[in-house]
Write a protein that holds these residues in place. Structure first.
Motif, PDB file in Angstrom:
ATOM      1  N   PHE A   1      -6.981   8.412   7.166  1.00 56.40           N
ATOM      2  CA  PHE A   1      -5.565   8.246   6.803  1.00 56.40           C
ATOM      3  C   PHE A   1      -5.391   8.697   5.363  1.00 56.40           C
ATOM      4  O   PHE A   1      -6.092   8.233   4.462  1.00 56.40           O
ATOM      5  CB  PHE A   1      -5.152   6.780   6.960  1.00 56.40           C
ATOM      6  N   GLY A   2      -4.444   9.599   5.126  1.00 53.76           N
ATOM      7  CA  GLY A   2      -4.144  10.012   3.767  1.00 53.76           C
ATOM      8  C   GLY A   2      -4.665  11.389   3.448  1.00 53.76           C
ATOM      9  O   GLY A   2      -5.189  12.122   4.295  1.00 53.76           O
ATOM     10  N   ASP A   3      -4.561  11.753   2.153  1.00 50.75           N
ATOM     11  CA  ASP A   3      -4.797  13.124   1.728  1.00 50.75           C
ATOM     12  C   ASP A   3      -6.238  13.427   1.375  1.00 50.75           C
ATOM     13  O   ASP A   3      -6.712  14.535   1.565  1.00 50.75           O
ATOM     14  CB  ASP A   3      -3.929  13.445   0.508  1.00 50.75           C
TER      15      ASP A   3
ATOM     16  N   ASN B   1      -7.901   1.470   4.182  1.00 52.37           N
ATOM     17  CA  ASN B   1      -9.084   2.297   3.964  1.00 52.37           C
ATOM     18  C   ASN B   1      -8.720   3.770   3.832  1.00 52.37           C
ATOM     19  O   ASN B   1      -9.475   4.651   4.272  1.00 52.37           O
ATOM     20  CB  ASN B   1     -10.067   2.098   5.114  1.00 52.37           C
ATOM     21  N   ALA B   2      -7.551   4.034   3.243  1.00 52.09           N
ATOM     22  CA  ALA B   2      -7.063   5.410   3.114  1.00 52.09           C
ATOM     23  C   ALA B   2      -8.109   6.296   2.441  1.00 52.09           C
ATOM     24  O   ALA B   2      -8.742   5.911   1.457  1.00 52.09           O
ATOM     25  CB  ALA B   2      -5.763   5.429   2.310  1.00 52.09           C
ATOM     26  N   GLY B   3      -8.292   7.487   3.012  1.00 48.34           N
ATOM     27  CA  GLY B   3      -9.245   8.437   2.460  1.00 48.34           C
ATOM     28  C   GLY B   3     -10.655   8.298   3.006  1.00 48.34           C
ATOM     29  O   GLY B   3     -11.509   9.132   2.748  1.00 48.34           O
ATOM     30  N   GLN B   4     -10.908   7.251   3.786  1.00 48.32           N
ATOM     31  CA  GLN B   4     -12.237   7.042   4.347  1.00 48.32           C
ATOM     32  C   GLN B   4     -12.231   7.336   5.840  1.00 48.32           C
ATOM     33  O   GLN B   4     -11.292   6.973   6.553  1.00 48.32           O
ATOM     34  CB  GLN B   4     -12.704   5.601   4.109  1.00 48.32           C
ATOM     35  N   ILE B   5     -13.295   7.957   6.310  1.00 50.71           N
ATOM     36  CA  ILE B   5     -13.419   8.250   7.732  1.00 50.71           C
ATOM     37  C   ILE B   5     -13.784   6.972   8.468  1.00 50.71           C
ATOM     38  O   ILE B   5     -14.749   6.285   8.105  1.00 50.71           O
ATOM     39  CB  ILE B   5     -14.485   9.330   7.989  1.00 50.71           C
TER      40      ILE B   5
ATOM     41  N   ILE C   1       0.857  -1.189   0.000  1.00 53.33           N
ATOM     42  CA  ILE C   1       0.000   0.000   0.000  1.00 53.33           C
ATOM     43  C   ILE C   1       0.890   1.235   0.000  1.00 53.33           C
ATOM     44  O   ILE C   1       1.789   1.355   0.843  1.00 53.33           O
ATOM     45  CB  ILE C   1      -0.919   0.011   1.232  1.00 53.33           C
ATOM     46  N   HIS C   2       0.632   2.154  -0.930  1.00 58.15           N
ATOM     47  CA  HIS C   2       1.376   3.417  -0.999  1.00 58.15           C
ATOM     48  C   HIS C   2       0.419   4.578  -0.781  1.00 58.15           C
ATOM     49  O   HIS C   2      -0.644   4.640  -1.403  1.00 58.15           O
ATOM     50  CB  HIS C   2       2.060   3.590  -2.357  1.00 58.15           C
ATOM     51  N   VAL C   3       0.792   5.472   0.101  1.00 60.11           N
ATOM     52  CA  VAL C   3       0.069   6.731   0.289  1.00 60.11           C
ATOM     53  C   VAL C   3       1.137   7.816   0.369  1.00 60.11           C
ATOM     54  O   VAL C   3       1.807   7.957   1.393  1.00 60.11           O
ATOM     55  CB  VAL C   3      -0.802   6.727   1.560  1.00 60.11           C
ATOM     56  N   GLY C   4       1.323   8.568  -0.717  1.00 61.97           N
ATOM     57  CA  GLY C   4       2.404   9.542  -0.763  1.00 61.97           C
ATOM     58  C   GLY C   4       3.742   8.836  -0.599  1.00 61.97           C
ATOM     59  O   GLY C   4       4.041   7.861  -1.295  1.00 61.97           O
ATOM     60  N   ASN C   5       4.557   9.312   0.358  1.00 60.02           N
ATOM     61  CA  ASN C   5       5.860   8.693   0.589  1.00 60.02           C
ATOM     62  C   ASN C   5       5.807   7.579   1.643  1.00 60.02           C
ATOM     63  O   ASN C   5       6.836   7.123   2.133  1.00 60.02           O
ATOM     64  CB  ASN C   5       6.893   9.747   1.002  1.00 60.02           C
ATOM     65  N   PHE C   6       4.589   7.159   1.949  1.00 55.88           N
ATOM     66  CA  PHE C   6       4.368   6.079   2.927  1.00 55.88           C
ATOM     67  C   PHE C   6       4.197   4.754   2.189  1.00 55.88           C
ATOM     68  O   PHE C   6       3.540   4.686   1.146  1.00 55.88           O
ATOM     69  CB  PHE C   6       3.118   6.393   3.752  1.00 55.88           C
ATOM     70  N   GLU C   7       4.786   3.705   2.757  1.00 52.17           N
ATOM     71  CA  GLU C   7       4.668   2.372   2.156  1.00 52.17           C
ATOM     72  C   GLU C   7       4.461   1.327   3.241  1.00 52.17           C
ATOM     73  O   GLU C   7       5.184   1.295   4.242  1.00 52.17           O
ATOM     74  CB  GLU C   7       5.938   2.040   1.366  1.00 52.17           C
TER      75      GLU C   7
END
Length: 226
Positions: free
Chosen positions: A220-222, A164-168, A127-133
């Motif tokens: 989590f995430g942008d 679930n990045a991007g979800q509340i 899973i990648h979120v920006g510079n997170f892996e």
């Protein structure tokens, strides 16, 4: 489904085993930690119900040995101790749920069925979120070039957030998926672990990945998925 019961009260473990067999489960029993570990080493179980206060090898030590062998087998802890500190300690060590004595068989059965219903989601291995892996196969986590060391429960929480990045995600949702408990009086544990994750994931970075949605939960995430 095959369950291992490890409990030193002979009458209790026999009663639990009989009731679980009546519900259609295959059940093995042990009344001390050493016998329990021998069974774990020689048999394949779908779930372990483990008392903390055990002779020869206590439940906390046995839990660590189980996790060293198998990351995925659900473990439900039984104990007379009900402090938040005790619960955090055993969740840190890899427990999936925690039931305080005395309890009803119906409550135990609900917890067991909840744990057994969980199946690994079909998700990307990395899973990648920006510079997170986050690597779901190796459980390795990085942000930028920095490797991040996490406890078992911290990793489980972070994986759920990142998946679930991007979800509340509400505290109750997090409890249900990470700890398999949604009791209101335990949701403060979520906040404790979120603080721990933030100190490892976000503290050294201007851009924060873990955000609080006031009166709702965390994201989590942008981007928020609407």
């Amino acid at each position: 489904m095959r369950i291992l019961l490890v409990e030193d009260e002979a009458k209790l473990v026999q009663a639990l085993a009989d009731n679980l067999k009546n519900e259609g489960f295959d059940v093995d029993m042990a009344i001390n930690g050493l016998d329990g570990m021998q069974l774990v080493a020689s048999c394949s179980y779908d779930l372990v119900v483990l008392d903390i206060m055990l002779p020869m090898l206590d439940g906390s030590q046995m839990l660590k040995k189980i996790r060293a062998r198998n990351r995925d087998i659900p473990v439900l802890m039984l104990t007379a101790r009900d402090s938040v500190q005790d619960k955090v300690q055993h969740f840190e060590s890899g427990a999936d749920d925690y039931l305080t004595k005395p309890f009803s068989f119906d409550e135990l059965l609900v917890r067991i069925k909840s744990l057994l219903r969980r199946r690994p989601a079909q998700q990307a291995d990395v899973i990648h979120v920006g510079n997170f892996e986050l690597n779901r196969l190796t459980h390795k986590v990085k942000r930028g070039n920095q490797r991040i060391e996490l406890s078992g429960k911290e990793y489980a929480l972070l994986e759920y957030l990142a998946t679930n990045a991007g979800q509340i995600l509400s505290r109750s949702m997090i409890m249900d998926h990470v700890w398999d408990r949604s009791f209101e009086n335990l949701t403060n544990i979520v906040d404790v672990y979120i603080r721990q994750l933030r100190s490892k994931i976000d503290e050294d970075y201007e851009h924060k990945l873990i955000r609080t949605i006031r009166n709702v939960g965390y994201v989590f995430g942008d981007e928020l998925t609407l």
